[in-house]
Scaffold this motif. Structure first.
Motif, PDB file in Angstrom:
ATOM      1  N   LEU A 148       0.890   6.775  -6.634  1.00 51.71           N
ATOM      2  CA  LEU A 148       0.043   7.376  -7.152  1.00 51.71           C
ATOM      3  C   LEU A 148       0.045   8.901  -6.878  1.00 51.71           C
ATOM      4  O   LEU A 148      -0.084   9.802  -7.954  1.00 51.71           O
ATOM      5  N   GLY A 149       0.789   9.135  -5.631  1.00 55.20           N
ATOM      6  CA  GLY A 149       1.362  10.498  -5.441  1.00 55.20           C
ATOM      7  C   GLY A 149       2.351  10.994  -6.649  1.00 55.20           C
ATOM      8  O   GLY A 149       2.144  12.197  -7.044  1.00 55.20           O
ATOM      9  N   ALA A 150       3.214  10.306  -7.153  1.00 61.33           N
ATOM     10  CA  ALA A 150       4.138  10.652  -8.017  1.00 61.33           C
ATOM     11  C   ALA A 150       3.483  10.742  -9.200  1.00 61.33           C
ATOM     12  O   ALA A 150       3.731  11.829  -9.997  1.00 61.33           O
ATOM     13  N   SER A 151       2.405   9.963  -9.950  1.00 60.53           N
ATOM     14  CA  SER A 151       1.871  10.200 -11.152  1.00 60.53           C
ATOM     15  C   SER A 151       0.988  11.304 -11.269  1.00 60.53           C
ATOM     16  O   SER A 151       1.207  12.184 -12.024  1.00 60.53           O
ATOM     17  N   LEU A 152       0.373  11.678  -9.977  1.00 62.64           N
ATOM     18  CA  LEU A 152      -0.629  12.773 -10.048  1.00 62.64           C
ATOM     19  C   LEU A 152       0.493  13.932  -9.938  1.00 62.64           C
ATOM     20  O   LEU A 152      -0.121  15.116 -10.538  1.00 62.64           O
TER      21      LEU A 152
ATOM     22  N   MET B 280       1.940   4.029  11.090  1.00 61.77           N
ATOM     23  CA  MET B 280       2.171   3.425   9.879  1.00 61.77           C
ATOM     24  C   MET B 280       1.126   2.945   9.008  1.00 61.77           C
ATOM     25  O   MET B 280       1.017   2.985   7.936  1.00 61.77           O
ATOM     26  N   GLN B 281      -0.099   2.857   9.644  1.00 63.13           N
ATOM     27  CA  GLN B 281      -1.259   2.584   8.933  1.00 63.13           C
ATOM     28  C   GLN B 281      -1.633   4.103   8.164  1.00 63.13           C
ATOM     29  O   GLN B 281      -2.141   3.461   7.184  1.00 63.13           O
ATOM     30  N   LEU B 282      -1.305   4.825   8.653  1.00 65.68           N
ATOM     31  CA  LEU B 282      -1.537   6.187   7.744  1.00 65.68           C
ATOM     32  C   LEU B 282      -0.543   6.375   6.538  1.00 65.68           C
ATOM     33  O   LEU B 282      -0.710   7.573   5.847  1.00 65.68           O
ATOM     34  N   ALA B 283       0.520   5.517   6.556  1.00 67.89           N
ATOM     35  CA  ALA B 283       1.839   5.973   5.898  1.00 67.89           C
ATOM     36  C   ALA B 283       1.210   6.119   4.384  1.00 67.89           C
ATOM     37  O   ALA B 283       1.634   6.774   3.729  1.00 67.89           O
ATOM     38  N   PRO B 284       0.582   4.906   3.691  1.00 70.31           N
ATOM     39  CA  PRO B 284       0.115   5.108   2.334  1.00 70.31           C
ATOM     40  C   PRO B 284      -0.357   6.371   1.782  1.00 70.31           C
ATOM     41  O   PRO B 284       0.121   6.776   0.967  1.00 70.31           O
ATOM     42  N   MET B 285      -1.390   6.747   2.723  1.00 66.90           N
ATOM     43  CA  MET B 285      -2.009   8.068   2.450  1.00 66.90           C
ATOM     44  C   MET B 285      -1.044   9.170   2.472  1.00 66.90           C
ATOM     45  O   MET B 285      -0.881  10.220   1.903  1.00 66.90           O
ATOM     46  N   GLY B 286       0.009   9.209   3.687  1.00 74.82           N
ATOM     47  CA  GLY B 286       0.658  10.010   4.135  1.00 74.82           C
ATOM     48  C   GLY B 286       1.787  10.281   2.772  1.00 74.82           C
ATOM     49  O   GLY B 286       2.176  11.481   2.304  1.00 74.82           O
TER      50      GLY B 286
ATOM     51  N   ALA C 206      10.256  11.425   4.208  1.00 77.29           N
ATOM     52  CA  ALA C 206       9.077  11.076   3.239  1.00 77.29           C
ATOM     53  C   ALA C 206       9.621  10.834   1.819  1.00 77.29           C
ATOM     54  O   ALA C 206       9.095  10.115   0.980  1.00 77.29           O
ATOM     55  N   ILE C 207      10.751  11.476   1.713  1.00 77.33           N
ATOM     56  CA  ILE C 207      11.383  11.524   0.354  1.00 77.33           C
ATOM     57  C   ILE C 207      11.678   9.947  -0.157  1.00 77.33           C
ATOM     58  O   ILE C 207      11.762   9.634  -1.168  1.00 77.33           O
ATOM     59  N   ILE C 208      12.257   9.384   0.880  1.00 79.06           N
ATOM     60  CA  ILE C 208      12.590   7.909   0.720  1.00 79.06           C
ATOM     61  C   ILE C 208      11.552   6.763   1.243  1.00 79.06           C
ATOM     62  O   ILE C 208      11.942   5.646   1.077  1.00 79.06           O
ATOM     63  N   LEU C 209      10.669   7.218   2.003  1.00 80.38           N
ATOM     64  CA  LEU C 209       9.855   6.186   2.310  1.00 80.38           C
ATOM     65  C   LEU C 209       9.103   5.289   1.375  1.00 80.38           C
ATOM     66  O   LEU C 209       8.976   4.051   1.527  1.00 80.38           O
ATOM     67  N   GLY C 210       8.625   5.634   0.146  1.00 77.92           N
ATOM     68  CA  GLY C 210       8.083   4.929  -0.863  1.00 77.92           C
ATOM     69  C   GLY C 210       9.030   3.748  -1.237  1.00 77.92           C
ATOM     70  O   GLY C 210       8.523   2.716  -1.390  1.00 77.92           O
ATOM     71  N   ILE C 211      10.321   3.826  -1.095  1.00 71.18           N
ATOM     72  CA  ILE C 211      11.301   2.900  -1.627  1.00 71.18           C
ATOM     73  C   ILE C 211      11.836   2.182  -0.498  1.00 71.18           C
ATOM     74  O   ILE C 211      13.032   1.374  -0.500  1.00 71.18           O
ATOM     75  N   ASP C 212      11.396   2.592   0.896  1.00 71.98           N
ATOM     76  CA  ASP C 212      12.171   2.050   2.004  1.00 71.98           C
ATOM     77  C   ASP C 212      12.022   0.544   1.910  1.00 71.98           C
ATOM     78  O   ASP C 212      12.833  -0.156   2.642  1.00 71.98           O
ATOM     79  N   ARG C 213      10.707  -0.134   1.569  1.00 71.74           N
ATOM     80  CA  ARG C 213      10.575  -1.562   1.812  1.00 71.74           C
ATOM     81  C   ARG C 213      11.721  -2.339   1.145  1.00 71.74           C
ATOM     82  O   ARG C 213      12.062  -3.279   1.664  1.00 71.74           O
TER      83      ARG C 213
ATOM     84  N   ARG D  87       0.919  -1.094   0.039  1.00 73.91           N
ATOM     85  CA  ARG D  87       0.039   0.041  -0.041  1.00 73.91           C
ATOM     86  C   ARG D  87       0.880   1.162  -0.028  1.00 73.91           C
ATOM     87  O   ARG D  87       0.693   2.261  -0.604  1.00 73.91           O
ATOM     88  N   ILE D  88       2.017   1.333   0.608  1.00 76.86           N
ATOM     89  CA  ILE D  88       2.815   2.561   0.856  1.00 76.86           C
ATOM     90  C   ILE D  88       3.505   2.646  -0.778  1.00 76.86           C
ATOM     91  O   ILE D  88       3.345   3.825  -1.080  1.00 76.86           O
ATOM     92  N   LEU D  89       3.806   1.711  -1.375  1.00 77.05           N
ATOM     93  CA  LEU D  89       4.364   1.723  -2.601  1.00 77.05           C
ATOM     94  C   LEU D  89       3.161   2.190  -3.400  1.00 77.05           C
ATOM     95  O   LEU D  89       3.577   3.042  -4.451  1.00 77.05           O
ATOM     96  N   LEU D  90       2.161   1.774  -3.498  1.00 69.48           N
ATOM     97  CA  LEU D  90       0.989   2.228  -4.181  1.00 69.48           C
ATOM     98  C   LEU D  90       0.721   3.713  -3.983  1.00 69.48           C
ATOM     99  O   LEU D  90       0.607   4.681  -4.771  1.00 69.48           O
TER     100      LEU D  90
END
Ligand code: ASP
Length: 458
Positions: free
Chosen positions: A31-35, A246-252, A424-431, A24-27
């Motif tokens: 989403l954030g990047a494409s928008l 972390m449950q709010l992380a995907p939206m964040g 936040a800059i690196i969170l999307g690829i943190d996993r 979900r964080i990756l999604l």
């Protein structure tokens, strides 16, 4: 710290049909990047922004309406989960480090095994962080972003690049840096670690306080039992708050990445790719050069045999992103495949699952220096040494669960004048980085167990 709280993925485990948190964080990132990039193409590039008159744009050439949506709506929403993490990061660090020392103290009956474990941990982590720091200085991934964009980013997160750069200029002499590690007033240092007003070394001083306090608790013995169980409660509660955050992380992440990419465009992702290259190169050096050398020199063990024997532990670490979850497999391979003495390997691996995290320490160092570069914060050599020390200690205090290092990174960032929210800059690829650094953490634990067992003569 034996009863590790639920990982950030716990809810996903409870309901297997739900999409796992990291997906979900990756999604959210995608989403954030494409928008954001679409909005940037429509509203921020002067030639493409035919529908926005010049007077509707700010100094960066960005449409005022886009600026409003990015900075007044998306950005604040995105910061909520980061604030939740920040809220508990200090009690988390103090309790984690103090409890780590108490555990080591408890096991002092094991004699020199405890001391050697501690020494190897510090040396292996220091080598790992140094590799990371050297690579960031050579590759300079954060400087791949144009200066104008770096300023815009700093303004978005910290109210202006000047402020962060000014903080970084407060470089101290080596003597004062070392002396300030011992806090006169730990409470003042705790406050200062968050708001940047500390007189001493901020978070490093807090960590030293926690280590000394933990050593005292271990020495006092049964009389400190109440304080120790209170610290365990604090630790568990902090981890629970982080789980919620972390449950709010995907939206964040979606909102923060949108706010960033809509104003800066795709350049920020190129910078991120360089960051990934730096991290992976560091991991490869630690795994392919440092561990084999240590195994041959101090463990009298053939690295090939070692890696073949621990394959299943490495794969489990990669799949779970959790040293704690991998512990049962590590224990099994240590006893059955490596044939290490159970008394030593059980101790080293159990303590190491939380305390010896070389991959995490390396990663923490790289992230902090990378973000400092992105924000144009110049770090003098003493400050870089401090980052190495902080990362080594943060590696000791990091929980062996997915994303366990995130709270530590936020605090180290704050302490060197880089806004914590910039993580936040690196969170999307943190996993993906987490999967790899956990492999290093687990391999490091097993390599350490081999070396300690060899010197024990068993
Ligand atoms: N996931 C890592 C581990 O369990 C900790 C971290 O670096 O986040 O070892």
């Amino acid at each position: 710290m034996s009863q590790e709280p639920d990982s950030a993925d716990a809810p996903a485990k409870k309901n297997r049909r739900r999409i796992p948190l990291h997906t979900r964080i990756l999604l959210g990132l995608l989403l954030g990047a494409s928008l954001g990039m679409a909005a940037h193409a429509c509203f921020a590039v002067p030639s493409a922004a035919g529908n926005a008159s010049q007077c509707d744009k700010d100094a960066n050439g960005i449409d005022d309406r886009l600026d409003f949506v990015a900075l007044q709506i998306a950005d604040p929403i995105g910061r909520i989960f980061l604030r939740l993490v920040l809220m508990v990061v200090l009690p988390l660090i103090v309790s984690a480090l103090a409890l780590a020392v108490v555990e080591l103290g408890d096991l002092r009956h094991l004699g020199s095994v405890g001391l050697r474990t501690l020494l190897y941990t510090l040396v292996l982590s220091a080598i790992a962080v140094t590799i990371g720091v050297v690579l960031v200085n050579v590759i300079k991934p954060g400087q791949r972003l144009a200066e104008s964009k770096r300023d815009a980013l700093a303004a978005q997160y910290a109210g202006g690049a000047a402020e962060t750069v000014a903080k970084s200029r407060q470089a101290k002499s080596l003597k004062n840096t070392l002396l300030d590690m011992i806090p006169e007033n730990p409470l003042q240092e705790m406050v200062g670690a968050i708001d940047g007003s500390s007189k001493g070394n901020g978070i490093l001083a807090v960590m030293v306080f926690a280590l000394i306090f933990g050593a005292a608790l271990a020495q006092v013995g049964p009389r400190a039992a109440t304080v120790i169980s209170m610290l365990e409660g604090i630790y568990a509660a902090c981890m629970q708050v982080i789980d919620w955050a972390m449950q709010l992380a995907p939206m964040g992440v979606c909102c923060l990445v949108f706010a960033m990419s809509s104003r800066l465009g795709g350049d920020v992702f190129v910078t991120l790719a360089w960051f990934l290259v730096t991290v992976m190169l560091g991991f490869a050096l630690q795994l392919g050069v440092v561990y084999p050398a240590v195994l041959m020199l101090f463990g009298r063990c053939n690295p090939r045999t070692f890696f073949r024997a621990i394959e299943s532990a490495m794969l489990t670490a990669f799949g779970t992103s959790s040293s704690n979850a991998t512990l049962p497999v590590s224990l099994r391979v240590a006893e059955e495949n490596l044939r290490l003495p159970p008394a030593v390997s059980r101790f080293v691996l159990t303590v190491g699952a939380t305390g010896n995290q070389n991959g995490t320490a390396l990663y923490e160092g790289v992230v902090v220096l990378f973000l400092a570069q992105v924000f144009g914060v110049h770090l003098a050599i003493t400050q870089q040494i401090m980052v190495v020390l902080l990362s080594v200690l943060a590696g000791v205090g990091t929980a062996g669960v997915p994303g366990g290092s995130i709270p530590m990174i936020v605090l180290v960032l704050q302490s060197i004048g880089v806004p914590g929210e910039s993580i936040a800059i690196i969170l999307g690829i943190d996993r993906i980085c987490d999967m790899c650094r956990t492999v290093l953490n687990v391999t490091g634990d097993l390599a350490l167990a081999v070396c300690v067992s060899d010197r024990t003569g068993e």
